[in-house]
Design a protein around this motif. Structure first.
Motif, PDB file in Angstrom:
ATOM      1  N   CYS B  39       0.836  -1.189   0.000  1.00 48.65           N
ATOM      2  CA  CYS B  39       0.000   0.000   0.000  1.00 48.65           C
ATOM      3  C   CYS B  39       0.873   1.242   0.000  1.00 48.65           C
ATOM      4  O   CYS B  39       2.100   1.156  -0.008  1.00 48.65           O
ATOM      5  CB  CYS B  39      -0.936   0.020   1.212  1.00 48.65           C
ATOM      6  SG  CYS B  39      -0.105   0.367   2.771  1.00 48.65           S
ATOM      7  N   CYS B  44      -1.126  -1.640   5.355  1.00 52.48           N
ATOM      8  CA  CYS B  44      -1.195  -3.090   5.135  1.00 52.48           C
ATOM      9  C   CYS B  44      -0.184  -3.885   5.953  1.00 52.48           C
ATOM     10  O   CYS B  44      -0.407  -5.054   6.232  1.00 52.48           O
ATOM     11  CB  CYS B  44      -1.043  -3.409   3.653  1.00 52.48           C
ATOM     12  SG  CYS B  44       0.658  -3.268   3.049  1.00 52.48           S
ATOM     13  N   GLY B  45       0.945  -3.298   6.286  1.00 52.87           N
ATOM     14  CA  GLY B  45       1.918  -4.021   7.102  1.00 52.87           C
ATOM     15  C   GLY B  45       2.735  -5.078   6.371  1.00 52.87           C
ATOM     16  O   GLY B  45       3.546  -5.775   7.006  1.00 52.87           O
ATOM     17  N   CYS B  47       5.179  -4.678   4.733  1.00 57.00           N
ATOM     18  CA  CYS B  47       6.574  -4.216   4.732  1.00 57.00           C
ATOM     19  C   CYS B  47       7.220  -4.295   6.117  1.00 57.00           C
ATOM     20  O   CYS B  47       8.310  -3.765   6.309  1.00 57.00           O
ATOM     21  CB  CYS B  47       6.575  -2.761   4.282  1.00 57.00           C
ATOM     22  SG  CYS B  47       5.605  -1.750   5.418  1.00 57.00           S
ATOM     23  N   CYS B  59       7.977   0.972   5.056  1.00 57.11           N
ATOM     24  CA  CYS B  59       7.559   1.932   4.030  1.00 57.11           C
ATOM     25  C   CYS B  59       7.361   3.315   4.631  1.00 57.11           C
ATOM     26  O   CYS B  59       7.041   4.264   3.929  1.00 57.11           O
ATOM     27  CB  CYS B  59       6.252   1.488   3.376  1.00 57.11           C
ATOM     28  SG  CYS B  59       4.831   1.651   4.463  1.00 57.11           S
TER      29      CYS B  59
HETATM   30  S1  FES Z   1       2.131  -0.537   5.385  1.00 54.26           S
HETATM   31 FE1  FES Z   1       1.611  -1.105   3.368  1.00 54.26          FE
HETATM   32  S2  FES Z   1       3.553  -1.141   2.432  1.00 54.26           S
HETATM   33 FE2  FES Z   1       4.030  -0.501   4.406  1.00 54.26          FE
END
Ligand code: FES
Ligand code: FES
Lengths: 788, 150
Positions: B39, B44-45, B47, B59
């Protein structure tokens, strides 16, 4: 073999690489000399392009090339297309829309692709894209399907008068009207099936690569069906002959339908790679995914159910308006017709059904198949109205279903809406679900909730789906532009071990494990010695890919058929080497035995003899042990089941929490129960997302996408969903060799109706999805005001 | 700008732009592509990595902010070919399907278990709010984090 054979919960082979960061997703690919593409997208929902000025961008540092709609038109690149021609109620073909890979003169939704800037780095490409100046003349936009049908509505395409792509019907209208005349009771319902944005966590990505020496183009892309991509890039987009294109879909981070379709970006990237003579990479950011991935659902429906005095269903009529977006995506036209109308019989023996569907263009992103594709929409209509009827007639919803189920003895059962269900035991799944969900204890749990000031409700969803899409002749007669068989090659190696090449594609489903179990079980090979290859048109036979829960039913059956050929050939070899008659040779779990003797030979030994054919009469028996099969299914498969949801609503805040979710599904035989459960969980998660959280919203006036990021579009998080209780009944599919049906979509199909029925039961008032706290609270206030 | 840090136990330094995100540095400079980008809004986490032992979304931090830091990515978890107990638990419990959210989930899961000795299901679900999975419906991820032998 038992611990890795059919029916064993084998831990997945693919997990090792995914868990150690060694997966190979498209964005992980780096080709030498690679450049980066950034697309210039329309900020308007509808506008005429007066001019596109690329001079500044082209001159900017790090920019390699800039291409516009004029460039692709000059290069005579073909148009994106819709591969399913639906015939309307008057026997006329539906209207179609040209869809250039870069817009030439008009943009029709926010995010429509206008130009591409290719740079030495992602940053250079993005900075260059900022410098492309497009002179737009903004035009009025229409985003809702109902508004688009009104007379005088803005036209999306001049070739589609009134924005009506088709007005399609299915079923016997006269018989249905007659049934309604006899009715003792009619239940009516109006429903909106909310528009969704798929949101696979891996954004779409493509890398185009061109080899000057061989004139070969390679496209690495996020595809659920690489051969379909190759066919389209060649035959429709006309980039190169099929022999010159290889499409690779490596590890793919979820699809849910959204990666079936042929998108502009992948066409442009491949074409540009040849044009500039360097690899070109594009990875969508999440904003682009929201704007330009094909969306799902978006139906507005009115339905009526006619019943006799005992609640027996007599007739059912459904009228639906389906939003198809600004252009017809690859399979868009089939979703609200052949994948929707045909499922409206549900699990019930309703004798007369009539359905009409208007497919409509609007200034929104194209809408196409999203997990379940048509079947969730059908289930939502059927299961909401059945439960509403039960409420009105004051009959227990389980009992009303029971009275109307197609009896287990009635199969094969011809529905009034084209499909012939092959098998089923609906009452079996319902009974099991009632037991597992402890339906008998619901009243007690409700009383307990009431004591705590909470409103508790229970809802059912007894769904049917048509999976394993599909017999080629049938879909061909209905307008599909492709056949829907699957291909497999089973290659026994000389020194042992088997390589399986499948046309199915895994983007999370675990085929490398399931297919290895299938082959290992039958050929007697340990699964560690089986390699499953998929997703590369340079290696696999021409396959149709994965969607519609078809991988095991169609792809697995193709593998099984290839194994038939391997075993038959091995039998010939054994007969020759053992001087026995073929008829006396039995094969079981990798071993040939000669009846009435103690002679035996393993398949491994046979393979060696086949590849080192010193003792074979090679004029009669070809060397090698490598067989390819194409399997065309005889019918759809018909998974079914009952899901029961219990919710607790807080009347103070309108917040719904799911107290209990029970799913009993019938997928026929199961190869890997662990993977099947995981598929059900995932589907339910998305179904609950649709019911409680997710909604794609465009501004009615401007056509701007208001839910264009993960901050505005609510995807379910871990604390939005409960743990699920799942279970199975087993009614094997009678017409494929494995007796399997498919499990990937059931949860997404069944869950929304179960959740919404439960909320309606809890609050005693109707409401639309998503049942956000604000909506639930407002419905409660309205009900209270009415009562006062 | 020059930046030096320890990544998966090895020293790593490079010239980066001030705007280079840690995730870009890991993926593009070091070719550690196990850390994913799902994202552009820190939702989204996918990364998630560990910086000095804490789970951080790579990110949402610049590479230069990690000067001198100890960074652990999914590639650095398994020791001598032996999976970390959290990786093992994800495999055992089928806590992954497409695998795209998985590196972030595993790194977040380790951090959750580090901070909560015996977490309840509710705690794990709440703690996972910053990690999105579209495939699993979370059931088996939660189970994997709860039952990891660590
Ligand atoms: S939180 Fe989605 S890419 Fe880092
Ligand atoms: S496993 Fe696919 S997003 Fe989580």
């Amino acid at each position: 073999m038992a611990e890795t054979g059919i029916g064993a919960a084998v831990r997945r082979k693919e997990d090792q690489r995914f868990l150690t960061g060694a997966g190979n997703y498209v964005d992980d690919i780096a080709r030498p000399g690679q450049t980066y593409a950034c697309f210039v997208r329309s900020p308007h929902a509808h506008a005429r392009i007066r001019s596109v000025d690329t001079k500044k961008a082209a001159a900017a540092a790090g920019v390699v090339a800039v291409f516009t709609g004029k460039d692709v038109a000059d290069a005579k690149l073909g148009s994106l297309f819709c591969g399913w021609m639906v015939t309307d109620r008057h026997g006329q073909p539906m209207k179609t829309t040209p869809h250039p890979v870069l817009a030439a003169d008009t943009v029709r939704y926010v995010g429509d692709h206008v130009a591409v800037v290719i740079g030495e780095s992602r940053e250079a490409a993005a900075a260059g894209a900022e410098l492309v100046s497009v002179d737009y003349q903004a035009l009025p936009a229409v985003v809702s399907s109902v508004a688009a049908l009104k007379s005088g509505a803005t036209q999306v395409h001049k070739d589609v008068p009134g924005n009506l792509v088709y007005d399609w019907v299915l079923g016997d209208q006269a018989a249905t009207e007659t049934a309604f005349k006899r009715a003792a009771h009619v239940t009516k319902i109006d429903l909106v099936n909310n528009r969704l944005i798929p949101n696979a966590i891996e954004p779409r990505a493509s890398v185009g690569d061109y080899d000057r020496g061989t004139d070969q183009l390679t496209l690495y892309t996020t595809s659920q069906n690489p051969h379909v991509h190759r066919l389209a890039l060649s035959a429709f987009i006309q980039i190169a002959p099929e022999t010159k294109i290889r499409v690779v879909a490596p590890d793919i981070g979820g699809g849910f339908g959204s990666k079936i379709f042929i998108y502009a970006e992948e066409c442009v990237v491949l074409w540009a790679a040849k044009k500039i003579g360097r690899p070109v990479k594009w990875t969508a950011d999440r904003v682009e995914a929201f704007q330009s991935d094909a969306h799902g659902r978006d139906h507005v429906t009115h339905a009526e159910l006619a019943m006799d005095k005992d609640g027996k269903f007599l007739g059912f009529k459904v009228s639906t308006i389906a939003n198809l977006g600004a252009y017809l995506s690859t399979f868009s036209s089939s979703v609200p017709t052949y994948l929707y109308g045909t499922l409206l019989a549900g699990q019930y023996a309703t004798p007369a059904i009539f359905c009409e569907v208007k497919g409509v263009l609007t200034h929104t992103a194209p809408v196409d198949a999203y997990r379940g594709a048509g079947r969730p929409e059908a289930t939502y209509v059927v299961e909401r109205i059945v439960e509403e009827a039960a409420r009105q007639l004051k009959i227990d919803p389980a009992e009303l279903r029971r009275r109307n189920f197609i009896a287990p003895s009635a199969f094969p059962y011809q529905t009034p809406v084209a499909l012939q269900y092959d098998s089923g035991n609906y009452v079996g799944a319902l009974d099991k679900a009632l037991k597992v969900a402890d339906y008998a204890g619901f009243a007690r749990r409700k009383a307990e909730s009431t004591k705590r000031g909470k409103l508790r409700g229970v809802g059912f969803s007894s769904y049917i789906e048509a999976c394993g899409i599909a017999p080629s002749q049938v879909v061909g007669s209905l307008g599909a532009g492709v056949g829907l068989y699957e291909a497999a090659e089973v290659r026994f190696n000389a020194t042992g071990g088997v390589t399986v090449f499948t046309g199915s594609h895994s983007h999370g489903q675990g085929h490398e494990t399931t297919f290895a179990q299938l082959v290992g079980d039958r050929l007697g090979v340990p699964i560690e010695n089986i390699e499953v290859v998929h997703g590369d048109t340079g290696r696999i036979p021409f396959g149709m890919g994965t969607y519609g829960s078809r991988s095991l039913a169609v792809g697995g059956s193709a593998i099984d058929k290839a194994m038939d050929k391997i075993i038959a050939k091995g039998r010939k070899i054994v007969a020759h080497l053992m001087e026995a008659s073929e008829g006396d040779i039995e094969f079981k779990k990798g071993m040939y035995t000669v009846a009435g003797t103690d002679k035996k030979m393993s398949l491994g030994e046979v393979a060696f003899a086949a590849y080192v054919p010193h003792k074979l009469p090679t004029d009669q028996i070809e060397p090698g042990l490598d067989e390819t099969a194409f399997y065309d299914p005889k019918n759809f498969t018909f998974p079914f089941g009952t899901h029961i949801c219990e919710v607790e609503v807080d009347p103070e805040t309108g917040r719904t929490s799911i107290a209990k979710f029970t799913a009993i599904d019938d997928f026929g035989h199961i190869v890997n129960p662990m993977i099947v459960e995981g598929q059900v969980h995932g589907g339910i998660g998305q179904g609950i997302g649709q019911a409680l959280l997710e909604a794609c919203v465009y501004d009615e006036k401007t056509g701007q996408l208001l839910t264009g990021s993960m901050m505005d579009y609510a995807l379910p998080r871990a604390d939005d969903v409960p743990s699920y209780t799942v279970g199975l009944t087993t009614t094997p599919c009678p017409h494929n060799p494995l007796g399997v049906k498919g499990c990937g979509e059931a949860g997404a199909i069944a869950a929304p109706a179960a959740v919404m029925n439960a909320i309606t039961d809890a609050i005693g008032a109707p409401l639309e999805m998503p049942a956000t706290p604000a909506r639930v609270w407002a419905a409660l206030q309205k009900r209270a005001a009415k009562a006062a | 700008m020059k930046v030096s840090m320890t990544v998966n136990g090895k020293p790593a330094s490079a010239e980066v732009e001030a705007r280079t995100l840690l995730v870009e540095y890991l993926r593009e400079h070091l070719r550690l592509t196990g850390t994913h980008v799902g994202c552009d809004t820190t939702q989204c986490g996918a990364c998630t990595v560990h910086i000095n032992g804490d789970a951080v979304k790579s990110c949402t931090i610049f590479a230069v902010q990690c000067e001198g830091a100890n960074v652990l990515t999914i590639e650095g978890l398994a020791k001598d070919g032996k999976l970390h107990p959290m990786q093992e638990s994800f495999k055992e419990n089928h806590g992954l399907q497409c695998g795209f959210c998985t590196p972030g989930m595993v790194m977040a899961g380790i951090d959750i278990r580090r901070r909560h000795k015996n977490p309840t299901e509710e705690t794990v679900r709440h703690e996972l709010e910053g990690n999105i999975c579209r495939c699993t419906g979370y059931h088996n991820i939660v189970k994997a984090i709860l039952t990891a032998k660590m």
